[in-house]
Design a protein around this motif. Structure first.
Motif, short mmCIF file in Angstrom:
data_model
loop_
_atom_site.label_atom_id
_atom_site.label_comp_id
_atom_site.label_asym_id
_atom_site.label_seq_id
_atom_site.Cartn_x
_atom_site.Cartn_y
_atom_site.Cartn_z
N ALA A 130 0.82 -1.21 0.00
CA ALA A 130 0.00 0.00 0.00
C ALA A 130 0.85 1.26 0.00
CB ALA A 130 -0.94 0.00 1.21
N LYS A 131 2.05 1.17 0.56
CA LYS A 131 2.92 2.35 0.63
C LYS A 131 4.37 1.91 0.79
CE LYS A 131 1.38 5.82 2.97
NZ LYS A 131 0.99 6.72 4.09
N PHE A 132 5.26 2.66 0.16
CA PHE A 132 6.69 2.38 0.27
C PHE A 132 7.46 3.69 0.15
CE2 PHE A 132 10.64 2.02 -2.23
CZ PHE A 132 11.42 1.35 -1.30
N TYR A 133 8.39 3.90 1.06
CA TYR A 133 9.26 5.08 0.96
C TYR A 133 10.54 4.86 1.75
CZ TYR A 133 6.91 6.28 5.39
OH TYR A 133 6.39 6.25 6.65
N VAL A 134 11.55 5.66 1.40
CA VAL A 134 12.88 5.55 2.00
C VAL A 134 13.32 6.90 2.52
CG1 VAL A 134 15.30 4.96 1.60
CG2 VAL A 134 13.51 3.65 0.46
N GLY B 183 20.09 4.07 5.16
CA GLY B 183 18.76 4.28 4.60
C GLY B 183 17.73 3.54 5.43
N GLU B 184 16.63 4.21 5.69
CA GLU B 184 15.54 3.63 6.48
C GLU B 184 14.34 3.46 5.56
OE1 GLU B 184 13.44 4.63 10.77
OE2 GLU B 184 13.99 6.28 9.44
N ALA B 185 13.99 2.21 5.27
CA ALA B 185 12.90 1.93 4.34
C ALA B 185 11.66 1.48 5.10
CB ALA B 185 13.31 0.85 3.35
N PHE B 186 10.50 1.91 4.61
CA PHE B 186 9.22 1.52 5.21
C PHE B 186 8.33 0.91 4.13
CE2 PHE B 186 10.75 4.85 8.00
CZ PHE B 186 10.45 4.35 9.27
N VAL B 187 7.69 -0.19 4.47
CA VAL B 187 6.75 -0.85 3.57
C VAL B 187 5.46 -1.11 4.33
CG1 VAL B 187 6.24 -2.89 2.19
CG2 VAL B 187 8.56 -1.96 2.21
N LYS B 188 4.36 -0.60 3.78
CA LYS B 188 3.04 -0.85 4.38
C LYS B 188 2.33 -1.92 3.57
CE LYS B 188 -1.30 1.34 5.79
NZ LYS B 188 -2.09 2.60 5.82
N LEU B 189 1.98 -3.03 4.22
CA LEU B 189 1.28 -4.12 3.56
C LEU B 189 -0.15 -4.24 4.06
CD1 LEU B 189 3.88 -7.06 3.47
CD2 LEU B 189 3.40 -5.35 1.72
N VAL C 105 -0.03 -3.61 8.20
CA VAL C 105 1.20 -3.57 9.00
C VAL C 105 2.23 -2.69 8.31
CG1 VAL C 105 0.81 -5.88 9.95
CG2 VAL C 105 2.20 -5.61 7.88
N ILE C 106 3.20 -2.23 9.09
CA ILE C 106 4.29 -1.43 8.55
C ILE C 106 5.61 -2.14 8.86
CG2 ILE C 106 5.57 0.74 8.70
CD1 ILE C 106 2.97 2.14 9.30
N GLY C 107 6.35 -2.48 7.82
CA GLY C 107 7.65 -3.11 7.98
C GLY C 107 8.75 -2.08 7.83
N LYS C 108 9.84 -2.29 8.53
CA LYS C 108 10.94 -1.34 8.50
C LYS C 108 12.26 -2.08 8.31
CE LYS C 108 12.00 0.44 12.42
NZ LYS C 108 13.24 -0.34 12.61
N GLY C 109 13.14 -1.51 7.49
CA GLY C 109 14.45 -2.08 7.28
C GLY C 109 15.50 -0.98 7.25
N VAL C 110 16.69 -1.27 7.73
CA VAL C 110 17.76 -0.28 7.80
C VAL C 110 19.04 -0.87 7.23
CG1 VAL C 110 19.13 1.19 9.30
CG2 VAL C 110 16.73 0.76 9.84
#
Length: 265
Positions: free
Chosen positions: A201-205, A216-222, A229-234
């Motif tokens: 649904a949403k993705f941004y860095v 870089g901090e990435a966010f993915v909304k599924l 939910v919102i996933g986060k990766g660094v």
């Protein structure tokens, strides 16, 4: 803060611990994936920044000229300690304590190991980097899926291609995917392994700190069957950070499924 800084104008008090304002703001940003705008009063990145020469001169002569409250009064840590590859465990523990985190010995060892690995690719480690290490390594849900390996080929004269290895319940799977860009290719390769019905649904860095070596901090909304939910990766590589965020979100979706009753699915 108006009541605290203008006691003579307000005939009241509160039990609010204002020193928790900044940490609370950071926590909400980490949970929701929505960054606080820099010009936000009190907790924004520019709240206590002074670029104008006349402002800087006035601040050096008398802080109350442009700061009616101190950064420490709202929980913004003040530290001149720069951490790097030569920093020891003691300095790392002290910095974590100053940031307000309480870790066990095992958690500290895990965070310190990740800190040392980050020092190999970054010269200086900032508070934001340390917070990301803690959020990424300590405060996480059980992992059904783990990103083991990711390599990407991309450019303006080739089709973006990603090869990934994912560990699923202890078993290793490998797939490749093509996409419009490196992130799209990465997500498609992961989806070929994890037969998910969720949609992005949403993705941004975002860049956590300044400089070309910033993490870089990435966010993915599924979204899937009413669950969101919102996933986060660094990572210092934004494509790797994106892959981590996607896998993190997929783990959260699986965690939500285990908490739901069969009739709710």
């Amino acid at each position: 803060m108006a009541i605290r800084t203008r006691k003579e104008a307000f005939d009241c008090t509160t039990g609010i611990k204002t020193e928790q304002l900044f940490p609370s703001s950071r926590l909400v940003s980490k949970i929701t994936g929505i960054n606080c705008q820099p010009n936000k009063a009190i907790v924004g990145a520019n709240a206590f920044a002074h670029e104008s020469g006349i402002h800087q001169d006035g601040l050096l002569k008398a802080k109350l000229t442009y700061e009616i409250m101190t950064p420490q009064s709202v929980g913004i840590p003040k530290s001149n300690l720069v951490l790097g590859k030569h920093s020891g465990r003691h300095a790392f523990r002290d910095r974590i304590t100053e940031l307000g985190y309480v870790l066990s010995d095992d958690e500290l060892n895990l965070a310190f190991k990740r800190f040392k690995a980050l020092c190999d690719v970054k010269k200086n480690i900032y508070d934001e980097d340390i917070e990301m290490i803690i959020m990424d390594e300590i405060y996480k849900i059980p992992e059904k899926y783990k990103l083991v390996y990711l390599t990407v080929v991309c450019g303006n004269m080739t089709v973006p291609t990603a090869t990934v290895r994912i560990e699923v319940d202890g078993q290793i799977y490998q797939e490749a995917g093509f996409g419009d860009g490196p992130v799209d290719a990465t997500f498609k390769a992961i989806r070929r392994i994890i037969k998910t019905e969720s949609t992005v649904a949403k993705f941004y860095v975002n860049a956590i700190t300044g400089g070309t070596d910033a993490q870089g901090e990435a966010f993915v909304k599924l979204e899937e069957k009413g669950a969101s939910v919102i996933g986060k990766g660094v990572d210092t590589d934004i494509v790797v950070a994106s892959g981590k965020a996607y896998v993190n979100a997929l783990n959260k979706i699986e965690f939500v499924k285990t908490k739901k009753k069969p009739e709710d699915m």
